[in-house]
Design a protein around this motif. Structure first.
Motif, PDB file in Angstrom:
ATOM      1  N   VAL A 203       0.854  -1.155   0.024  1.00  0.00           N
ATOM      2  CA  VAL A 203      -0.098  -0.139   0.084  1.00  0.00           C
ATOM      3  C   VAL A 203       0.857   1.295   0.086  1.00  0.00           C
ATOM      4  CG1 VAL A 203      -1.728   1.139   1.479  1.00  0.00           C
ATOM      5  CG2 VAL A 203      -1.928  -1.050   1.131  1.00  0.00           C
ATOM      6  N   ALA A 204       2.004   1.118   0.953  1.00  0.00           N
ATOM      7  CA  ALA A 204       2.941   2.653   0.889  1.00  0.00           C
ATOM      8  C   ALA A 204       3.398   2.933  -0.328  1.00  0.00           C
ATOM      9  CB  ALA A 204       4.226   2.061   1.690  1.00  0.00           C
ATOM     10  N   GLN A 205       3.472   1.712  -1.416  1.00  0.00           N
ATOM     11  CA  GLN A 205       4.126   1.992  -2.860  1.00  0.00           C
ATOM     12  C   GLN A 205       2.966   2.078  -3.724  1.00  0.00           C
ATOM     13  OE1 GLN A 205       6.560  -1.270  -3.421  1.00  0.00           O
ATOM     14  NE2 GLN A 205       7.520  -1.252  -1.435  1.00  0.00           N
ATOM     15  N   LEU A 257      -4.107   1.987   6.409  1.00  0.00           N
ATOM     16  CA  LEU A 257      -3.366   1.951   5.576  1.00  0.00           C
ATOM     17  C   LEU A 257      -2.516   3.003   5.036  1.00  0.00           C
ATOM     18  CD1 LEU A 257      -6.242   0.139   3.172  1.00  0.00           C
ATOM     19  CD2 LEU A 257      -4.258  -0.749   4.352  1.00  0.00           C
ATOM     20  N   ALA A 258      -3.070   4.166   5.064  1.00  0.00           N
ATOM     21  CA  ALA A 258      -2.169   5.354   4.814  1.00  0.00           C
ATOM     22  C   ALA A 258      -0.867   5.495   5.795  1.00  0.00           C
ATOM     23  CB  ALA A 258      -3.064   6.660   4.966  1.00  0.00           C
ATOM     24  N   HIS A 259      -1.123   5.117   7.130  1.00  0.00           N
ATOM     25  CA  HIS A 259       0.000   5.261   8.252  1.00  0.00           C
ATOM     26  C   HIS A 259       0.716   4.010   8.599  1.00  0.00           C
ATOM     27  CE1 HIS A 259      -0.875   9.646   8.097  1.00  0.00           C
ATOM     28  NE2 HIS A 259      -2.034   9.067   8.146  1.00  0.00           N
ATOM     29  N   GLY A 260       0.405   2.841   7.556  1.00  0.00           N
ATOM     30  CA  GLY A 260       1.090   1.562   8.018  1.00  0.00           C
ATOM     31  C   GLY A 260       0.628   0.873   9.589  1.00  0.00           C
ATOM     32  N   VAL A 261      -0.604   1.235   9.807  1.00  0.00           N
ATOM     33  CA  VAL A 261      -1.193   0.688  11.095  1.00  0.00           C
ATOM     34  C   VAL A 261      -1.655  -0.659  10.887  1.00  0.00           C
ATOM     35  CG1 VAL A 261      -2.777   1.049  13.145  1.00  0.00           C
ATOM     36  CG2 VAL A 261      -1.574   3.016  12.099  1.00  0.00           C
ATOM     37  N   ALA A 262      -1.155  -1.723  11.651  1.00  0.00           N
ATOM     38  CA  ALA A 262      -1.464  -3.016  11.396  1.00  0.00           C
ATOM     39  C   ALA A 262      -2.803  -3.524  12.078  1.00  0.00           C
ATOM     40  CB  ALA A 262      -0.424  -4.010  12.046  1.00  0.00           C
ATOM     41  N   GLN A 263      -3.453  -2.781  12.975  1.00  0.00           N
ATOM     42  CA  GLN A 263      -4.548  -3.069  13.670  1.00  0.00           C
ATOM     43  C   GLN A 263      -5.685  -3.045  12.578  1.00  0.00           C
ATOM     44  OE1 GLN A 263      -2.291  -1.056  15.133  1.00  0.00           O
ATOM     45  NE2 GLN A 263      -2.695  -0.919  17.472  1.00  0.00           N
TER      46      GLN A 263
END
Length: 351
Positions: A203-205, A257-263
């Protein structure tokens, strides 16, 4: 996950589910579990606790169904994990729900994956049938482990998500609202963790996907008129899921998703990703409380229907609410509008 109420009835239920000898007794105990959760709701249990208890029952039923089905099938000796998606993945089930599940397994390459999948599919279909008999409806969209598209190797799952993120067609955007909310139920949980990590990295990419994902979410607006009044549909009803909790679920997912949060739970996502997105603490808590209020309304509405022998759903008629309840509903929907405004400003293309 926090433990459900430590009462004798609850402990007896969970022990009974873990020891159920066949699918019929499993189904009977699953019904008792939902009844206990409904009783907890009547006694003032909040939507977060009731949702977690419903998820605990569902998890226990699923684990036992897997054990029972496994007795009749020979499974390959490779690491594998049963996954759940959607509301079950978020531990936000209500009193009426269907199945969203899958399998991830380890394979050396595509050839081995193709040879292993046929061993899992008959087993998974039997688990799906056991769950259906226990009150968890078969998914209309066939998002179930018995579907070859939902039973893949870890590498295949990673490739599927990569394709969705790089080619964000309408179906990929729809899939994202379900498959991004995943957690392990049985088996090698590390495979699920690896898949979640890969998703966040991909998602980050793929910023274009996130923007389109956001615009897709913003296409569903809170049912409020120009002056802030409730705006029912043509039948005079209001869907508390589609035009209520979903707005917060979608918003929290985008933030995560935008901030890489896994919860994956909506409240946890809001609390972890909201501040990273620049939301003030008060705004985060307002969104959390608004979501929980709507989830509570859904549960109470479904419980009343069940008490009256009616099929439970998510549709209410606003005029049947007390004046204070209507005011509260307007207030929480305004919070949904505020969250959407934040999302559109930060991540949307057209908003």
């Amino acid at each position: 996950m926090a433990e459900p109420l430590p009462c004798a009835d609850w402990l007896a239920l969970m022990s009974g589910l873990a020891a159920a000898g066949d699918s019929r007794s499993l189904a009977a105990l699953a019904g008792e579990g939902r009844a206990l959760c409904q009783a907890l709701l009547r006694e003032g249990g909040g939507p977060r606790l009731v949702g977690r208890c419903l998820a605990a029952v569902s998890d226990q039923v699923t684990r036992r169904a897997i054990v029972l089905a496994g007795r009749a099938h020979r499974l390959p000796e490779v690491p594998w994990c049963w996954l759940c998606f959607g509301s079950e993945g978020r531990e936000e089930q209500t009193l009426v729900t269907d199945q969203d599940n899958g399998i991830v397994f380890l394979a050396r390459d595509e050839t081995e994956a193709s040879s292993l999948q046929p061993w899992f599919l008959p087993f998974a279909r039997q688990v799906n049938e056991y769950l259906a008999a226990a009150g968890y409806r078969l998914c209309d969209g066939n998002i179930m482990a018995g579907n070859p598209d939902c039973c893949r190797s870890l590498e295949q799952w990673q490739q599927v998500f990569h394709h969705w993120l790089r080619c964000p067609e309408p179906e990929a955007l729809l899939n994202g609202t379900i498959f991004f909310d995943l957690r392990p139920v049985y088996g090698e949980a590390g495979l699920c963790a690896q898949l979640q990590e890969a998703i966040l990295e991909q998602v980050a990419q793929a910023p274009a996907f996130l923007h389109l994902f956001c615009d897709n979410a913003l296409a569903v607006a809170p049912p409020l008129g120009m002056l802030g009044e409730l705006h029912p549909d043509e039948q005079g009803g209001l869907d508390l899921k589609k035009f209520g909790t979903r707005l917060f679920v979608d918003g929290a997912r985008i933030l995560a998703l935008a901030h890489g949060v896994a919860q994956v739970q909506t409240v946890a996502r809001l609390e972890a990703a909201g501040p990273l997105a620049g939301m003030a603490p008060g705004d985060v808590q307002a969104a959390v409380q608004a979501f929980l209020h709507l989830q509570g309304l859904r549960l109470e509405h479904q419980a009343r229907a069940l008490d009256q022998g009616l099929a439970p759903d998510n549709r209410i008629r606003p005029e049947q609410l007390a004046e204070m309840q209507q005011a509260m509903l307007k207030a929480v929907l305004r919070q949904a509008r505020a969250l959407q405004h934040k999302l559109g400003h930060s991540y949307g293309f057209t908003h």
